[in-house]
Design a protein around this motif. Structure first.
Motif, short mmCIF file in Angstrom:
data_model
loop_
_atom_site.label_atom_id
_atom_site.label_comp_id
_atom_site.label_asym_id
_atom_site.label_seq_id
_atom_site.Cartn_x
_atom_site.Cartn_y
_atom_site.Cartn_z
N ALA A 1 11.82 -3.02 64.99
CA ALA A 1 12.38 -2.21 63.91
C ALA A 1 13.87 -1.94 64.09
CB ALA A 1 11.61 -0.89 63.79
N GLU A 2 14.33 -1.83 65.33
CA GLU A 2 15.73 -1.49 65.58
C GLU A 2 16.55 -2.69 66.04
OE1 GLU A 2 15.77 1.79 68.26
OE2 GLU A 2 14.69 3.13 66.90
N GLY A 3 16.05 -3.87 65.82
CA GLY A 3 16.76 -5.08 66.23
C GLY A 3 15.83 -6.06 66.91
N ILE A 4 16.32 -7.25 67.18
CA ILE A 4 15.49 -8.29 67.79
C ILE A 4 15.33 -8.01 69.28
CG2 ILE A 4 15.32 -10.76 68.29
CD1 ILE A 4 16.74 -11.30 65.69
N ARG A 5 14.08 -7.79 69.65
CA ARG A 5 13.73 -7.56 71.06
C ARG A 5 12.58 -8.48 71.41
NH1 ARG A 5 12.59 -1.28 70.78
NH2 ARG A 5 12.40 -1.42 73.05
N CYS A 6 12.32 -8.60 72.70
CA CYS A 6 11.29 -9.50 73.17
C CYS A 6 9.94 -9.15 72.53
CB CYS A 6 11.18 -9.42 74.69
SG CYS A 6 10.00 -10.56 75.40
N GLY A 7 9.27 -10.16 71.97
CA GLY A 7 8.05 -9.92 71.21
C GLY A 7 6.77 -10.06 72.00
N ASP A 8 6.83 -10.47 73.29
CA ASP A 8 5.61 -10.54 74.09
C ASP A 8 5.94 -10.62 75.57
OD1 ASP A 8 6.59 -13.12 74.11
OD2 ASP A 8 4.96 -13.96 72.93
N ASN A 9 4.91 -10.48 76.40
CA ASN A 9 5.06 -10.58 77.84
C ASN A 9 4.95 -12.04 78.26
OD1 ASN A 9 4.98 -7.73 78.02
ND2 ASN A 9 2.75 -7.76 78.13
N GLY A 10 5.55 -12.38 79.40
CA GLY A 10 5.35 -13.74 79.87
C GLY A 10 6.19 -14.09 81.08
N ILE A 11 5.76 -15.15 81.77
CA ILE A 11 6.57 -15.76 82.82
C ILE A 11 6.89 -17.17 82.35
CG2 ILE A 11 5.69 -14.37 84.71
CD1 ILE A 11 3.80 -16.63 85.44
N PHE A 12 8.09 -17.64 82.64
CA PHE A 12 8.58 -18.88 82.06
C PHE A 12 9.29 -19.71 83.12
CE2 PHE A 12 8.45 -15.50 78.99
CZ PHE A 12 7.69 -16.06 77.97
N LYS A 13 9.15 -21.01 83.00
CA LYS A 13 9.76 -21.94 83.95
C LYS A 13 10.41 -23.08 83.20
CE LYS A 13 7.07 -24.63 86.37
NZ LYS A 13 6.11 -25.12 87.41
N GLY A 14 11.67 -23.34 83.49
CA GLY A 14 12.35 -24.52 82.97
C GLY A 14 12.60 -25.49 84.10
N MET A 15 12.30 -26.77 83.89
CA MET A 15 12.49 -27.79 84.92
C MET A 15 13.30 -28.95 84.36
SD MET A 15 10.99 -26.83 87.76
CE MET A 15 10.70 -28.34 88.66
N PRO A 16 14.22 -29.49 85.16
CA PRO A 16 14.95 -30.68 84.69
C PRO A 16 13.98 -31.83 84.43
CG PRO A 16 15.98 -29.73 86.66
CD PRO A 16 14.66 -29.04 86.49
N VAL A 17 14.22 -32.57 83.38
CA VAL A 17 13.39 -33.72 83.04
C VAL A 17 13.70 -34.86 84.00
CG1 VAL A 17 12.82 -35.40 81.25
CG2 VAL A 17 13.24 -33.01 80.65
N THR A 18 12.67 -35.50 84.53
CA THR A 18 12.86 -36.59 85.49
C THR A 18 13.09 -37.91 84.76
OG1 THR A 18 10.51 -37.21 85.60
CG2 THR A 18 11.25 -35.41 87.05
N GLU A 19 13.57 -38.91 85.53
CA GLU A 19 13.80 -40.23 84.95
C GLU A 19 12.49 -40.86 84.48
OE1 GLU A 19 16.76 -41.51 84.22
OE2 GLU A 19 17.52 -39.59 84.94
N GLU A 20 11.40 -40.62 85.22
CA GLU A 20 10.09 -41.15 84.81
C GLU A 20 9.66 -40.56 83.48
OE1 GLU A 20 10.71 -39.86 87.75
OE2 GLU A 20 10.18 -41.30 89.32
N GLN A 21 9.89 -39.25 83.32
CA GLN A 21 9.52 -38.59 82.06
C GLN A 21 10.36 -39.10 80.90
OE1 GLN A 21 10.06 -34.60 83.46
NE2 GLN A 21 8.07 -34.55 84.50
N LYS A 22 11.64 -39.31 81.14
CA LYS A 22 12.50 -39.86 80.10
C LYS A 22 12.04 -41.27 79.71
CE LYS A 22 16.66 -37.37 81.62
NZ LYS A 22 18.00 -37.52 82.24
N ALA A 23 11.69 -42.07 80.72
CA ALA A 23 11.26 -43.45 80.44
C ALA A 23 9.98 -43.47 79.63
CB ALA A 23 11.08 -44.19 81.77
N LEU A 24 9.01 -42.61 79.98
CA LEU A 24 7.75 -42.60 79.23
C LEU A 24 7.97 -42.12 77.81
CD1 LEU A 24 4.74 -43.13 79.29
CD2 LEU A 24 4.39 -40.77 80.00
N CYS A 25 8.87 -41.17 77.61
CA CYS A 25 9.17 -40.72 76.24
C CYS A 25 9.71 -41.87 75.40
CB CYS A 25 10.17 -39.57 76.28
SG CYS A 25 9.49 -38.00 76.83
N GLU A 26 10.58 -42.68 75.98
CA GLU A 26 11.12 -43.82 75.23
C GLU A 26 10.03 -44.83 74.90
OE1 GLU A 26 14.15 -44.01 73.87
OE2 GLU A 26 14.24 -41.94 74.61
#
Length: 268
Positions: A96-121
């Motif tokens: 109501a008073e502005g954009i704030r976090c809408g839920d609880n959570g733990i999050f992980k970002g990982m660099p994409v590997t060369e194998e993952q890039k190759a399979l995507c292609e």
């Protein structure tokens, strides 16, 4: 030296039943954003065998005709079962008073590997020729291609070292298998998989915005990023939550919207 198993990665294409469900959910979120700048919406889709069930908790109304048109465009001539309810009032008051976090959570970002890039292609190349249900796996030097409605011998010619359709040619699609939103997060996020689903939610949801923010930061720094947040937080990773939402908004817009995001997910 990578230990065995670290190179394993599965990718599915936009016609896999789970991705059809994700795309429908994303298209409904796009529809909500066309009606409001910052709608509140969460969509669950279960699709298969001629039926599409949808539950949408939404601050904006999406007409049945509009929903039906989206389902038919993406999923085909399906019977629609659509339920739309307002977002919970207490959750709505969090914003109501502005954009704030809408839920609880733990999050992980990982660099994409060369194998993952190759399979995507490879996945995108196969899908470009055969736009039907497909699933692809890489495990170190082992490549497995499962592509419906595609001649096995043609795929073996294109990818002679791959295992192609191990059980033979197959049909695939929602008449063979059911699909549900956020059931292919491993395909969409690879090593960045966390507890929250990416698709069918507005940007106030940390499952969308913080996952995108963490993943983008990991690609930029080349290092793992681990974050946590709670409902009501106005800062995450030392950054105002509103800025994280705008980072995610720009990323989604760069792809063409939530439906386009749902086609391949973060790892594309």
């Amino acid at each position: 030296m990578q230990e065995r198993g670290e190179a394993m990665f599965e990718k599915v294409n936009p016609c896999h039943p789970d991705k059809v469900a994700d795309r429908i959910a994303g298209a409904l979120v796009d529809a909500a954003y066309r009606k409001e700048e910052n709608p509140r919406i969460a969509v669950e889709v279960l699709i298969g065998h001629g039926v599409c069930h949808i539950i949408a908790e939404s601050s904006v109304h999406i007409s049945l005709d509009e929903v039906d048109a989206i389902v038919k465009r993406i999923g085909g001539n399906l019977h629609l079962d659509y339920v739309e309810v307002p977002q919970d009032g207490r959750l709505a008051n969090n914003q109501a008073e502005g954009i704030r976090c809408g839920d609880n959570g733990i999050f992980k970002g990982m660099p994409v590997t060369e194998e993952q890039k190759a399979l995507c292609e490879i996945a995108k190349s196969v899908y470009h020729t055969y736009p039907s249900d497909g699933k692809y796996i890489i495990d170190e030097a082992r490549l497995i291609l499962c592509q419906s409605n595609a001649p096995t011998e043609e795929l073996k010619r294109l990818y002679p070292s791959a295992e192609v359709n191990p059980l033979g040619d197959w049909t695939g699609g929602t008449d063979v298998d059911s699909g549900a939103t956020n059931r292919k997060l491993g395909s969409d996020m690879a090593d960045s998989v966390t507890g929250g689903g990416l698709h069918g939610k507005d940007l106030s949801k940390a499952d969308v915005s913080v996952n995108i923010y963490a993943w983008l930061k990991a690609q930029e720094t080349g290092k793992p990023v681990e974050l946590c947040c709670a409902i009501g937080d106005d800062m995450v990773d030392g950054v105002p939550y509103a800025e994280i939402v705008e980072t995610a908004r720009r990323y989604i817009q760069s792809l063409g919207g939530f439906e386009k995001f749902a086609e391949w997910g973060l790892v594309r």
